[in-house]
Design an enzyme around this catalytic site. Structure first.
Site, PDB file in Angstrom:
ATOM      1  N   CYS A 132      -5.958  21.992 -18.874  1.00  9.57           N
ATOM      2  CA  CYS A 132      -4.922  22.238 -17.861  1.00  9.57           C
ATOM      3  C   CYS A 132      -3.573  21.758 -18.415  1.00  9.57           C
ATOM      4  CB  CYS A 132      -5.309  21.501 -16.579  1.00  9.57           C
ATOM      5  SG  CYS A 132      -4.111  21.713 -15.262  1.00  9.57           S
ATOM      6  N   CYS A 139      -6.601  24.999  -8.934  1.00  5.04           N
ATOM      7  CA  CYS A 139      -5.426  24.461  -9.629  1.00  5.04           C
ATOM      8  C   CYS A 139      -4.383  25.563  -9.844  1.00  5.04           C
ATOM      9  CB  CYS A 139      -5.860  23.862 -10.969  1.00  5.04           C
ATOM     10  SG  CYS A 139      -4.459  23.282 -11.933  1.00  5.04           S
ATOM     11  N   GLU A 147      16.462  -5.960  22.493  1.00  3.19           N
ATOM     12  CA  GLU A 147      15.906  -6.348  21.185  1.00  3.19           C
ATOM     13  C   GLU A 147      15.813  -5.125  20.298  1.00  3.19           C
ATOM     14  OE1 GLU A 147      11.985  -7.844  22.005  1.00  3.19           O
ATOM     15  OE2 GLU A 147      12.736  -9.172  23.570  1.00  3.19           O
ATOM     16  N   LYS A 193      14.852   5.215  21.728  1.00  2.00           N
ATOM     17  CA  LYS A 193      14.604   5.581  20.324  1.00  2.00           C
ATOM     18  C   LYS A 193      15.873   6.131  19.675  1.00  2.00           C
ATOM     19  CE  LYS A 193      10.583   6.111  18.877  1.00  2.00           C
ATOM     20  NZ  LYS A 193       9.257   6.469  19.129  1.00  2.00           N
ATOM     21  N   LYS A 199      13.696  -2.505  18.119  1.00  2.00           N
ATOM     22  CA  LYS A 199      12.323  -2.007  18.134  1.00  2.00           C
ATOM     23  C   LYS A 199      11.889  -1.860  16.675  1.00  2.00           C
ATOM     24  CE  LYS A 199       9.389   1.497  20.244  1.00  2.00           C
ATOM     25  NZ  LYS A 199       8.579   1.828  19.078  1.00  2.00           N
ATOM     26  N   GLU A 243       5.220  -7.453  15.569  1.00  2.00           N
ATOM     27  CA  GLU A 243       5.080  -6.281  14.715  1.00  2.00           C
ATOM     28  C   GLU A 243       4.939  -6.726  13.262  1.00  2.00           C
ATOM     29  OE1 GLU A 243       5.183  -3.781  16.743  1.00  2.00           O
ATOM     30  OE2 GLU A 243       5.492  -1.987  15.527  1.00  2.00           O
ATOM     31  N   ASP A 297       9.655  -1.015  13.519  1.00  2.00           N
ATOM     32  CA  ASP A 297       8.782   0.130  13.285  1.00  2.00           C
ATOM     33  C   ASP A 297       7.678  -0.235  12.301  1.00  2.00           C
ATOM     34  OD1 ASP A 297       7.826   2.650  13.478  1.00  2.00           O
ATOM     35  OD2 ASP A 297       9.359   3.581  12.211  1.00  2.00           O
ATOM     36  N   CYS A 326      -4.214  26.196 -13.844  1.00  2.00           N
ATOM     37  CA  CYS A 326      -5.304  26.678 -14.693  1.00  2.00           C
ATOM     38  C   CYS A 326      -6.427  27.341 -13.896  1.00  2.00           C
ATOM     39  CB  CYS A 326      -5.865  25.526 -15.537  1.00  2.00           C
ATOM     40  SG  CYS A 326      -6.789  24.332 -14.573  1.00  2.00           S
ATOM     41  N   LYS A 372      14.067  -5.282  28.102  1.00  2.00           N
ATOM     42  CA  LYS A 372      13.077  -5.948  28.953  1.00  2.00           C
ATOM     43  C   LYS A 372      13.788  -6.728  30.061  1.00  2.00           C
ATOM     44  CE  LYS A 372      10.242  -6.693  24.861  1.00  2.00           C
ATOM     45  NZ  LYS A 372       9.838  -7.644  23.815  1.00  2.00           N
ATOM     46  N   GLU A 431       8.534 -27.062  -7.584  1.00  2.00           N
ATOM     47  CA  GLU A 431       8.015 -28.158  -6.768  1.00  2.00           C
ATOM     48  C   GLU A 431       6.963 -27.634  -5.787  1.00  2.00           C
ATOM     49  OE1 GLU A 431      10.011 -31.838  -4.267  1.00  2.00           O
ATOM     50  OE2 GLU A 431      11.283 -30.479  -5.409  1.00  2.00           O
ATOM     51  N   PHE A 432       7.260 -26.456  -5.214  1.00  2.00           N
ATOM     52  CA  PHE A 432       6.328 -25.829  -4.271  1.00  2.00           C
ATOM     53  C   PHE A 432       4.991 -25.535  -4.980  1.00  2.00           C
ATOM     54  CE2 PHE A 432       4.316 -22.366  -2.061  1.00  2.00           C
ATOM     55  CZ  PHE A 432       4.582 -22.595  -0.717  1.00  2.00           C
ATOM     56  N   SER A 442       1.737   0.288  25.681  1.00  2.00           N
ATOM     57  CA  SER A 442       2.897   0.789  24.940  1.00  2.00           C
ATOM     58  C   SER A 442       4.083   0.859  25.905  1.00  2.00           C
ATOM     59  CB  SER A 442       2.586   2.145  24.340  1.00  2.00           C
ATOM     60  OG  SER A 442       2.384   3.055  25.384  1.00  2.00           O
ATOM     61  N   LEU A 443       5.198   1.351  25.416  1.00  2.00           N
ATOM     62  CA  LEU A 443       6.409   1.394  26.241  1.00  2.00           C
ATOM     63  C   LEU A 443       6.786   2.841  26.530  1.00  2.00           C
ATOM     64  CD1 LEU A 443       8.560  -1.219  24.294  1.00  2.00           C
ATOM     65  CD2 LEU A 443       7.455  -1.546  26.517  1.00  2.00           C
ATOM     66  N   ASP A 456      10.956 -23.571  -6.498  1.00  2.00           N
ATOM     67  CA  ASP A 456       9.653 -22.895  -6.585  1.00  2.00           C
ATOM     68  C   ASP A 456       8.674 -23.773  -7.352  1.00  2.00           C
ATOM     69  OD1 ASP A 456      10.901 -20.872  -5.360  1.00  2.00           O
ATOM     70  OD2 ASP A 456      10.767 -19.428  -7.020  1.00  2.00           O
ATOM     71  N   CYS A 464      -7.322  18.277 -10.077  1.00  2.00           N
ATOM     72  CA  CYS A 464      -7.854  19.327 -10.941  1.00  2.00           C
ATOM     73  C   CYS A 464      -8.700  18.619 -12.003  1.00  2.00           C
ATOM     74  CB  CYS A 464      -6.713  20.087 -11.612  1.00  2.00           C
ATOM     75  SG  CYS A 464      -7.304  21.104 -12.975  1.00  2.00           S
ATOM     76  N   ARG A 487      -3.752  -3.732  17.658  1.00  2.00           N
ATOM     77  CA  ARG A 487      -3.670  -3.167  18.992  1.00  2.00           C
ATOM     78  C   ARG A 487      -4.930  -2.374  19.345  1.00  2.00           C
ATOM     79  NH1 ARG A 487      -0.338   0.067  22.846  1.00  2.00           N
ATOM     80  NH2 ARG A 487      -1.261   2.072  22.436  1.00  2.00           N
ATOM     81  N   TYR A 510       6.973 -11.264  21.985  1.00  2.00           N
ATOM     82  CA  TYR A 510       6.395 -11.277  23.333  1.00  2.00           C
ATOM     83  C   TYR A 510       5.393 -12.416  23.418  1.00  2.00           C
ATOM     84  CZ  TYR A 510       4.262  -9.049  27.526  1.00  2.00           C
ATOM     85  OH  TYR A 510       3.795  -8.751  28.771  1.00  2.00           O
TER      86      TYR A 510
END
Ligand code: IVH
Length: 665
Positions: free
Chosen positions: A427, A403, A111, A309, A113, A170, A115, A406, A285, A33-34, A80-81, A31, A421, A134, A223
């Site tokens: 309160c 509330c 593949e 799903k 899916k 995604e 989420d 109170c 696919k 060196e980076f 969409s699918l 890290d 509130c 999208r 894709y």
């Protein structure tokens, strides 16, 4: 020229290390060196702004310039699918394809899916030029600046890539990041995200890309689209894309039969629970791009692909009532009380309903059979209602308007999901909550004062604010139930010791909305005292790194109230720390001794970058113009009030170009 090639070298090296770290999970450098190479590149880019490049690795931290999400039409619509939920429906899809291809042999790519929220990336000559959401499928929002902050999205490709193409995939928030973000939001009483998908889609649309960078999003691409693709099957295109530097999942299988497809589904139904990101199914696919073309599309989705799903781990149970919890800042959280039900190995009796909008969206009635899910989140949640089971309709659940503790009418700030509130003085849960927060470990760390004791102290009238705690006497403490002489002494000793707690923790302990531990640290170390903080205005506060408008507003509102100033005066009289050293190494550099105000909108760098540049070169940023201001770094559209003030005080204005020229010479 030498500088230009040095910059180029550094960029290539950093992008390669980034790829090894974030895509291959196989870093080859430390890290340190980076960070060194990154700092050097940043220094060179600041000194030679003519070599600026939006695809430079330095841009991954984002900027605080407000994004404008222009709408951009998709070159190919983002469809969409179709969904399936059973093995039978998967078989139907397979046989439908078989029939449509007149019995011709075909393969299926299976593949995961993912989420999250979908994204379309355009690359021209191997460089990321655009990232679009999208949207409505026809056009989406231009979120390029935000996408650049996602570490595993390559900004520059390597290998033999097509000249012009799109990658779709995604954007995801890993579970770990999601849990941490929600835990932080809970501490700061901000509304929680219901799941990583909402968190990802909310994050990718944040106005400020430096905030997006902090959300640690990831992306998987699945894709490829273009007029000239590197291969004639989907599977081979993905493998090629991997060689250009794209994060392509390893969980992709080329299946030659329906049985292989079913095996893949069965395997991942369980194995997915070990993944660092959320998945909600499998995507199937047709592999051959030619066969895909022949199968074509319906109006909404391709005929050559389908989603299967997974059943979420959920249970159905009765909603008995909804109660409302009031937190220390007054935020009201709705909680569903349920018939106990077994869910992923634990009995669930309560589940969160998050906020008023979610209740409204679910259209709930008392007595409904509701679905409870535990997707790995901390708290189970209600995700839906079984409408078929709604027989006798009970009362509709409506978010309360007053509330529950109170009776004060609740308020909601513009654009916020949570109701509050506003009665912070009387309160009870707010009063007790503030004391509980004050004594907590990360705040004043007072031993022996737990929730129950605070409850007793409050109900006996012995403490109704945090300063009262310092007036407690041993006889008072020892007289409380379950608390003897020994515990009483321990509490007093701990209160005594809390006088040494440093200012930044005292500030956090005050419980000012949005001032969490790290914000308190920044404010304390930058301003050095409670007086400086109390007298800072909005502009002065937002001039501080990482202090945004909502924090600034919350702080100024807090100090505008006399009761808070009185409370602080009492705590001060007890000897608590309200000042600290301003953490500042002696400043050296070409801007040392200069106090600079940044105003307006800039073309070459963001305000945040200019702030950092000034700090690095030894100067000091200030939020408002005064006689002490050395000059104003003035961008476009500088406010007229500021310009007038600068003129009146004889403070010179410096343009962006002049500034860059001066500092590089
Ligand atoms: S392919 C035309 N592959 O699921 C086909 N989509 O319901 C384009 N998704 O909008 C999509 N993982 O956001 C594809 N491996 C995957 C996916 C995937 C997740 C999402 C994507 C899409 C939605 C479709």
């Amino acid at each position: 020229m030498e500088t230009a090639s040095h910059i180029q070298d550094l960029r290539e090296k950093l992008e390669r290390w980034n790829y090894e770290y974030y895509v291959q999970s196989a870093p080859t450098v430390s890290d340190f060196e980076f960070d060194q190479a990154m700092a050097e590149l940043k220094r060179l880019e600041d000194a030679y702004p003519q070599y600026a490049d939006p695809n430079s690795p330095t841009q991954r931290v984002g900027s605080d310039l407000s994004n404008d999400f222009r709408q951009i039409p998709h070159r190919w619509p983002m469809l969409s699918l179709g969904n399936t939920y059973s093995a039978e429906e998967v078989g139907d899809f397979y046989h439908r394809v078989e029939r449509a291809l007149n019995g011709e042999a075909f393969d299926i790519v299976a593949e995961l899916k993912y989420d999250g929220t979908s994204i379309s990336l355009t690359y021209e000559q191997g460089r990321l030029v655009r990232a679009v959401t999208r949207g409505d499928g026809e056009k989406g929002d231009d979120i390029t600046a935000n996408a650049r902050t996602i570490r595993n999205i390559p900004m520059v490709l390597h290998g033999d890539f097509p000249a012009d193409f799109e990658m779709r995939g995604e954007v995801l928030m890993p579970w770990k990041v999601f849990d941490e973000l929600n835990a932080q939001r809970e501490r700061e009483e901000e509304p929680l995200f219901a799941n990583p998908r909402n968190a990802a889609s909310g994050s990718i649309k944040l106005q400020n890309s430096s905030q997006v960078a902090k959300r640690r999003l990831e992306c998987y691409l699945y894709y490829m689209l273009g007029d000239e693709l590197p291969a004639d099957t989907h599977y081979a295109c993905l493998q090629e894309a991997r060689t250009y530097g794209f994060p392509i999942s390893d969980a992709v299988r080329l299946c030659h039969s329906l049985q292989e497809v079913m095996d893949f589904i069965q395997y991942w139904d369980t194995a997915r629970k070990q993944l660092p990101v959320a998945t909600d199914g499998i995507v199937l696919k047709v592999n051959s791009l030619d066969q895909q073309r022949r199968l074509g599309f319906t109006a909404k989705s391709p005929r050559w692909a389908i989603a299967y799903k997974f059943q979420a781990e959920r249970a159905l149970t009765r909603l008995n009532s909804v109660s409302y919890q009031v937190g220390r800042t007054g935020a009201v959280t709705p909680v569903a009380n349920l018939d106990p039900v077994l869910l992923s190995g634990t009995i669930v009796k309560r589940a969160t309903l998050h906020n008023a909008d979610i209740i409204e969206g679910l259209d709930l009635y008392i007595g409904d059979q509701v679905y409870v899910e535990k997707g790995g989140e901390i708290i189970p949640k209600i995700t839906g209602v079984d409408l078929d089971a709604r027989l006798l309709v009970g009362d509709k659940v409506r978010f309360i308007r007053t509330c529950p503790e109170c009776g004060t009418p609740l308020v909601r700030a513009e654009g916020e999901a949570a109701w509050y509130c506003p009665n912070d003085t009387a309160c009870p849960p707010q009063i007790k909550g503030r004391m509980i927060h004050f004594v907590s470990r990360k705040a004043m760390n007072i031993d022996g004062l737990g929730e129950e004791t605070i409850d007793l102290l409050y109900s006996r009238g012995l403490a109704s604010n945090v300063a009262d705690l310092y007036d407690l006497t041993l006889p008072q403490l020892a007289s409380l139930d379950r608390l003897g002489d020994k515990s009483g002494r321990r509490i007093l000793r701990s209160l005594e010791k809390s006088r040494e707690v440093p200012f930044e923790r005292v500030l956090f302990a005050l419980g000012i909305r949005y001032v969490g531990a790290s914000v308190a640290k920044i404010l304390a170390r930058t301003l050095g005292s409670i007086e400086a903080l109390a007298s800072a205005d909005r502009a002065g506060l937002t001039a501080i790194d990482e202090i945004g408008e909502s924090i600034a507003d919350s702080v100024t509102e807090y100090f505008a109230q006399a009761k808070h100033l009185e409370l602080i005066a009492r705590l001060k009289a007890y000897g608590l720390q309200f000042a600290c050293e301003i953490s500042d190494e002696p400043r050296t550099g070409p801007l040392s001794g200069k106090t600079i105000v940044i105003s307006g909108v800039f073309a070459r760098h963001s305000r945040e970058e200019y702030k950092q540049m000034i700090e690095r070169l030894g100067g000091r940023n200030a939020g408002s113009i005064s006689a002490k201001t050395s000059f104003v770094l003035a961008g476009e559209n500088m406010g007229p009030a500021k310009a007038e003030k600068a003129l009146a005080l004889g403070v010179p204005l410096m343009s962006e170009d002049e500034f860059l020229k001066n500092i590089s010479s």
